[in-house]
Design an enzyme around this catalytic site. Structure first.
Site, PDB file in Angstrom:
ATOM      1  N   LYS A  95      -9.556   1.844  -1.660  1.00  0.00           N
ATOM      2  CA  LYS A  95      -9.670   1.306  -0.297  1.00  0.00           C
ATOM      3  C   LYS A  95     -11.092   1.538   0.211  1.00  0.00           C
ATOM      4  O   LYS A  95     -11.611   2.654   0.141  1.00  0.00           O
ATOM      5  CB  LYS A  95      -8.648   2.004   0.605  1.00  0.00           C
ATOM      6  CG  LYS A  95      -8.441   1.350   1.968  1.00  0.00           C
ATOM      7  CD  LYS A  95      -7.250   1.999   2.692  1.00  0.00           C
ATOM      8  CE  LYS A  95      -6.950   1.373   4.027  1.00  0.00           C
ATOM      9  NZ  LYS A  95      -5.747   1.976   4.654  1.00  0.00           N
ATOM     10  N   CYS A 120      -5.047  -3.217   2.927  1.00  0.00           N
ATOM     11  CA  CYS A 120      -4.832  -3.170   4.379  1.00  0.00           C
ATOM     12  C   CYS A 120      -6.105  -3.358   5.211  1.00  0.00           C
ATOM     13  O   CYS A 120      -6.578  -4.470   5.340  1.00  0.00           O
ATOM     14  CB  CYS A 120      -4.120  -1.865   4.737  1.00  0.00           C
ATOM     15  SG  CYS A 120      -3.167  -1.983   6.268  1.00  0.00           S
ATOM     16  N   GLU A 137       0.852  -1.196   0.000  1.00  0.00           N
ATOM     17  CA  GLU A 137       0.000   0.000   0.000  1.00  0.00           C
ATOM     18  C   GLU A 137       0.886   1.244   0.000  1.00  0.00           C
ATOM     19  O   GLU A 137       1.904   1.289   0.697  1.00  0.00           O
ATOM     20  CB  GLU A 137      -0.848  -0.029   1.288  1.00  0.00           C
ATOM     21  CG  GLU A 137      -1.773   1.161   1.486  1.00  0.00           C
ATOM     22  CD  GLU A 137      -2.487   1.125   2.855  1.00  0.00           C
ATOM     23  OE1 GLU A 137      -2.047   0.366   3.750  1.00  0.00           O
ATOM     24  OE2 GLU A 137      -3.478   1.861   3.022  1.00  0.00           O
TER      25      GLU A 137
END
Lengths: 634, 634
Positions: free
Chosen positions: A124, A176, A42
């Site tokens: 995300k 994540c 990321e």
């Protein structure tokens, strides 16, 4: 069969130029090794913890441009990487050009498109906003985009289809926190599965180290792979990043789980590594022999994180030498042993600065420590300067212009204690560090920092508060570990470990008489921990409730019987509790605001991780009622 | 006709007990005055800036319980107030019990329900997450709730219907940021209007002061009232709140707009006030004579905010006396004039601490300042201590245990400068403040703080950085204002205003020879401002682009012609730019991490408002290309 390279790289925050260069190198290597896919973490290009640099348009344009370089390099290999994605036509909630924390999938020199999605990159979904995280401050989440598009978030979580050797593979790319969905009402993995098929999940992360977090991650990610019967690749960054007040390490620990949730390979923690795995999504990676995950909730892991964190922070600020005030006590000894190992003893100068209150015992221990570690060493006494300060302050007349009267200021013993501490750090260590060409360390521990048992501009000063996320008992553990496992000899003298912890700033703290700190670490370490580290932060109301219930020691995790031994009556217990609670929210906090950066290892470190307002201490109505009830009945 | 009380209260953050008591008093007063409705600000019970206290379950239970007291008190009057609302059954994104930033409307001892909405309170829709705001960290927004309920956010923005004297009124209740929707894809006012009718909008806020913000608010809110042809009542808190590193004032300025968008009444800024307005929604408040809004973008407003902020912060930390290092220069003089006005000169001790580099000129000016202000005054020279420090550091042998060799450390003039600064603050002022029973101030300004032109543990130390959100030219403005408008005499000597600004730490900074700071304020103030305060933060890429385009002075807002006067060649311009940029991201930042709390007045203050990572300076590829091009052609 896919040959996949895990690019566990050391991301330098705020340096797209260096990160891109490294990525291009790794892509080249992976291509040479005939990898089909390379996965980077990321925010591999900009770094993750860069504060409000996201508001510099020139910086985000720069990240975009470097991202184009990576996309162009995706020839003969599929490159998956994290970067900021900017929609210059749309605005984020702060009114600036909209930024996404994005995952890019590039092949044949361009991004893999998806006509069902408004962008040629993935966004995300879940934004962490707890602890040190500030994702929502800077980025627009997939959830918000879904709201704007009047669609379900889930419907936007679409696998990416790439073609390798003529065969299609469907990748479930997440970022994540998307893999840590327990607390959210959206489950990205489940949504991707529903919109599948998915041959392989890829989680690119920039996930800071916390003691024991990798153990938990393995449980969580492993069950995701098992539940979906799909292999999962996790690629995390290594290196050091910070948020100003708090310094984090990133442990990497990039891991591949097969479709049974077993770990089939992982990268070593805290080390840059380009790791390869040959994975056949058709058999779910079951042809590999599972490996056991390394435990990361132990003293060795803590040492590794601290040592790595110091190392990375020193390179960030380009510091190669340090000065350490060596008192003969445990904190400075542990600090010295850590830095000597990292920088070499020839770059570590230990300075013992005795006043008339310092015992021969501790003076000898400081010298012994220096000899054991082979550090540079000197002794500079402070008594003359302290006496000068005291006489200057107390003997100079203060004039009142209104009535021309003069008066003198009166120095108490408590003030004298702080004068000594400041004399050491601000007068001597800061000057010595500058002449030595380095910085001086802050050796305060978390117990002291909690209640401000340290002097501002004194022992709380320094360029990095190395031990400030360790409770006192953890400092002792680390001392033992340094002696037995790192140096494999007694570099930290056993007497330093055995002696009563003391600041030696007054006759009341004479170590040879067994006198020392007012903090009773075997109890207060655990009490203080409950104030900051507990999931539901404890307050006097909780503590007193547990005390009354008889469950306090169990709740705090301290030794059984210690509470009644220390506090014969509820009144004494309450007095102690309020004393420290007032300091925690009062002077302790005021001092923390001006403390050096704290190197984080725990689940909650001071600084940006645990945000505080200087509002004084507060006792709830329920606490006051309970206290009145307890005191009236005893 | 509705009689409405605006409860512009001084909210004490983290003190539900005190806030509730005050609200009960105001409710009682308003009832006595036969008000139909009383409106309190956002988060009136807990306060708004309380850091991670939101993670203390006992605290949020306490806030709920005090909220019940307010609801119970809503007898014969409708009470509208802000508080945290907890859904203990549901979780927030952090996994803790879900908290809403909520607006409660209570009548007849209970909350006014709405069967179309899942809760008996209203929820903040738009969460600010820029500057000092952290709403998403703690609270669940209406937008997220809408996603979970699979409904449009707009459909959940429903007016609240209350009954007064048998007549129904439809209130459009929103919370702070909900009224600042320009940058968001949801417009709460428009949604409420669409779900109307709405007789009256009520915006409860906890909106920190920023120079000029109220002017903008009047434009924004006035057009909302006009566009919807509906009166709007804005109630904001007064008082002081902080986020640890940054201290904010709340100016109140609660305002009522009629349906034409005209202001028909407002509360004075920075003052607790229970204000009444009789408003007939049927005529939209047009029967009142409009009043002119006070301008808040001027020196008087800045002075008011700073003075109020100091006052509030002093009461928060319970400090009644201060010590100020008085150098004879402008910053300490302004500081002294501010504190003397607030605390009374008898509680302000000015200390002049000359070294051999201090001129008679400035020593006399310091004494003159003390006499003018009638502050307590003393002189304590530092030369003896500085000489002792230098001799101790340079004459003590450092021993290398490896080869038993000894060497000495070498003190440069630059190191000597910092030794002097630390001697003043850490050795003397800190000790003097303790004996005087107070704290000592940090007088650093924003220009110094930007590039670290101040010494850590030296002049950058103190309990509050009072002037650290003012550029140097604003400090001069404030000096003039203090003399002409507050004291109405020359308390700050004109010579202090006229003299060259200098730290007087070396012969190179001799004021009598016209030598002083390396910062050229008429240019650098504006350059530095562009780094932090500009909406799109400027970087060297932007600066160099503007320089090349010839638009730099206009873009920065500095005087025309100054750039070419200061920098005859592009090379000199670039050298200067990179020097300060490196300091801004380097030592300046390292020092800011340990600076005292900054009192905020600007649109972007250091600390929690402008978040920074210690990553060193960065130059974009576009900058490097442009620089190479410029340097190659000149």
């Amino acid at each position: 069969m896919l040959k996949i390279a895990l690019g566990q790289m050391d991301v330098i925050p705020g340096r797209p130029d260096l990160n891109t260069k490294k990525m291009l190198d790794m892509i080249h290597q992976a291509r040479t090794q005939q990898a089909d896919i390379i996965v980077f973490p990321e925010m591999a290009i900009p770094g993750y913890l860069i504060g409000d640099m996201w508001e510099q348009q020139s910086f985000i344009r720069d990240c975009e441009a470097f991202g184009q370089d990576i996309i162009a390099a995706a020839a003969g290999i599929c490159v998956i990487f994290g970067n900021v994605a900017v929609d210059w036509e749309k605005r984020g909630d702060d009114g600036r050009p909209r930024k996404y924390n994005a995952c890019f999938v590039a092949q044949n020199g361009k991004l893999v498109p998806d006509h069902r999605f408004p962008y040629p990159f993935r966004i995300k979904t879940l934004h962490p906003n707890y602890r040190e995280f500030d994702d929502t401050r800077h980025f627009y989440s997939l959830r918000k985009l879904a709201l704007d598009l009047k669609q379900d978030t889930e419907s936007l979580l679409l696998p990416v289809t790439i073609k390798v050797s003529g065969k299609e593979y469907h990748l479930g790319c997440i970022i994540c926190e998307d893999g840590w969905n327990d607390d959210y009402t959206v489950d990205p993995i489940a949504a991707l599965a529903a919109n599948g098929p998915v041959d392989l999940y890829i989680n690119i992360s920039s996930s800071p180290f916390t003691l024991g977090k990798n153990n938990k991650r393995n449980r969580v990610f492993s069950s995701q792979a098992r539940d979906t019967a799909t292999p999962l690749i996790y690629v995390n960054t290594v290196g050091g990043q910070n948020n100003g007040k708090t310094v984090y390490t990133f442990d990497g620990f990039s891991t591949v789980y097969n479709c049974a949730g077993e770990i089939i390979t992982y990268c070593p923690p805290f080390r840059e590594k380009l790791e390869y795995i040959e994975l056949d999504p058709e058999n779910g990676g079951l042809n590999h022999i599972p490996v056991a995950a390394a435990d990361d909730n132990n003293i060795s892991s803590m040492y590794q994180a601290i040592s790595y964190g110091i190392n990375k922070f020193l390179s960030t600020i380009n510091m190669k030498k340090v000065v350490i005030g060596a008192s003969g006590g445990i904190d400075s000894a542990v600090s010295a042993a850590l830095y000597a190992k990292i920088l070499g003893p020839e770059n570590v100068l230990l300075v013992n600065m005795p006043s008339k209150y310092n015992s021969q015992t501790t003076k000898d221990l400081a010298a012994q420590l220096a000899a054991n570690l082979r550090c540079l060493y000197t002794v500079i006494p402070i008594q003359e300067a302290v006496d000068l300060t005291i006489s200057q302050i107390s003997q100079t007349a203060v004039v009142c212009p209104a009535n021309k009267k003069t008066h003198h200021l009166n120095i108490t013993p408590f003030i004298t204690e702080n004068i000594q501490a400041r004399d050491r750090s601000s007068r001597l260590l800061a000057g010595i560090a500058a002449t030595f060409g380095g910085g001086f360390t802050c050796n305060a521990n978390k117990s002291e920092l909690t209640v401000g048992y340290s002097t501002l501009y004194g022992d709380q000063a320094g360029f990095l508060a190395t031990l400030a996320d360790l409770w006192k008992h953890q400092v002792y553990q680390l001392a033992g570990y340094l002696n037995s496992c790192i140096y494999e000899e007694e570099v930290i003298p056993q007497a330093t470990i055995d002696i009563v912890p003391s600041a030696e700033l007054s006759p009341d703290q004479a170590v040879d008489e067994g006198k020392g700190d007012p903090i009773i670490y075997p109890y207060h370490d655990y009490l203080f921990r409950s104030f900051i580290e507990y999931w539901h932060k404890a307050t006097p109301e909780d503590i007193l409730t547990w005390y009354q219930e008889g469950s306090l020691e169990e709740k705090l995790g301290c030794e059984a019987g210690i509470v009644s031994r220390l506090f014969p009556s509820p009144k004494e217990f309450i007095t102690d509790l309020e004393r420290w609670w007032n300091l925690y929210a009062g002077m302790g906090l005021a001092k923390r605001i001006q403390s050096p950066p704290v190197l984080a290892v725990s689940r909650r470190a001071y600084g940006f991780d645990h945000r505080e307002a200087q509002n004084g201490s507060y006792y709830t109505r329920a606490y006051n009622n309970l206290k009145a009830k307890i005191l009236s009945t005893c």
